[in-house]
Design a protein around this motif. Sequence first.
Motif, short mmCIF file in Angstrom:
data_model
loop_
_atom_site.label_atom_id
_atom_site.label_comp_id
_atom_site.label_asym_id
_atom_site.label_seq_id
_atom_site.Cartn_x
_atom_site.Cartn_y
_atom_site.Cartn_z
N LEU A 14 0.82 -1.21 0.00
CA LEU A 14 0.00 0.00 0.00
C LEU A 14 0.86 1.27 0.00
N ILE A 15 1.85 1.31 0.87
CA ILE A 15 2.70 2.49 0.94
C ILE A 15 3.55 2.62 -0.32
N GLY A 16 4.10 1.51 -0.79
CA GLY A 16 4.91 1.53 -2.01
C GLY A 16 4.12 1.99 -3.22
N GLY A 17 2.91 1.50 -3.38
CA GLY A 17 2.08 1.91 -4.50
C GLY A 17 1.70 3.39 -4.43
N PHE A 18 1.36 3.85 -3.23
CA PHE A 18 1.00 5.25 -3.05
C PHE A 18 2.20 6.17 -3.32
N LEU A 19 3.34 5.83 -2.76
CA LEU A 19 4.53 6.65 -2.98
C LEU A 19 5.06 6.54 -4.41
N GLY A 20 4.77 5.42 -5.07
CA GLY A 20 5.17 5.26 -6.46
C GLY A 20 4.54 6.31 -7.36
N ILE A 21 3.33 6.73 -7.03
CA ILE A 21 2.67 7.79 -7.80
C ILE A 21 3.50 9.07 -7.74
N PHE A 22 3.92 9.42 -6.53
CA PHE A 22 4.70 10.65 -6.37
C PHE A 22 6.13 10.48 -6.91
N ASP A 23 6.65 9.27 -6.86
CA ASP A 23 7.94 8.99 -7.48
C ASP A 23 7.87 9.31 -8.97
N GLY A 24 6.81 8.87 -9.63
CA GLY A 24 6.64 9.15 -11.05
C GLY A 24 6.41 10.62 -11.34
N MET B 244 16.97 7.23 -9.61
CA MET B 244 17.45 6.44 -8.47
C MET B 244 17.27 7.15 -7.13
N LEU B 245 17.35 8.46 -7.11
CA LEU B 245 17.18 9.19 -5.87
C LEU B 245 15.75 9.06 -5.33
N PRO B 246 14.71 9.35 -6.13
CA PRO B 246 13.36 9.15 -5.62
C PRO B 246 13.06 7.68 -5.31
N GLY B 247 13.62 6.77 -6.10
CA GLY B 247 13.41 5.34 -5.84
C GLY B 247 14.00 4.90 -4.52
N ALA C 291 15.10 1.12 -9.51
CA ALA C 291 15.17 2.35 -10.29
C ALA C 291 16.35 2.31 -11.26
N PHE C 292 17.46 1.73 -10.83
CA PHE C 292 18.61 1.59 -11.71
C PHE C 292 18.28 0.72 -12.92
N LEU C 293 17.56 -0.37 -12.69
CA LEU C 293 17.18 -1.24 -13.80
C LEU C 293 16.31 -0.50 -14.81
N VAL C 294 15.41 0.33 -14.32
CA VAL C 294 14.56 1.10 -15.23
C VAL C 294 15.39 2.17 -15.95
N ALA C 295 16.35 2.75 -15.25
CA ALA C 295 17.15 3.84 -15.82
C ALA C 295 18.20 3.36 -16.82
N ILE D 12 2.61 5.26 -14.14
CA ILE D 12 2.18 3.85 -14.05
C ILE D 12 3.38 2.96 -13.76
N GLY D 13 4.48 3.16 -14.48
CA GLY D 13 5.68 2.36 -14.24
C GLY D 13 6.24 2.56 -12.84
N SER D 14 6.25 3.79 -12.36
CA SER D 14 6.75 4.06 -11.02
C SER D 14 5.85 3.46 -9.95
N THR D 15 4.56 3.43 -10.20
CA THR D 15 3.64 2.82 -9.26
C THR D 15 3.89 1.31 -9.18
N VAL D 16 4.08 0.68 -10.31
CA VAL D 16 4.38 -0.76 -10.32
C VAL D 16 5.72 -1.02 -9.61
#
Length: 115
Positions: free
Chosen positions: A9-19, A90-93, A76-80, A38-42
Amino acid sequence: MNKPLLGLLIGGFLGIFDGLSALVSAPEVAPAIVGIVIGSTVKGLVTGWLVGVFARKVSSLPLGIAFGVVVGMFLAFLVALGNHYYWQMMLPGSFLGLIVGYATQRYGVASRAAA
């Protein structure tokens, strides 16, 4: 609430703001913001679940925070890898992982063993 569910729950919610942080760190990606969010939420959901499972096994606040930072930064590194926005991702991740690691260790409830 058990630790993996709290992490999700926390990871999904914060993923929105990460994106959404991509709009601040790299405004030129604005046309692709929906896919980024969407990707950051996942990514946040995966980080939250992994950190929650770790928190269920290991009951240590410093280790939970460290594991969260490492997992968040690694995903985040894998995505980057496909672009040049390493630190912008990587910093927000890693900050997401830090918060999830703290919250799951501090506020998550250990599940009881079946009788």
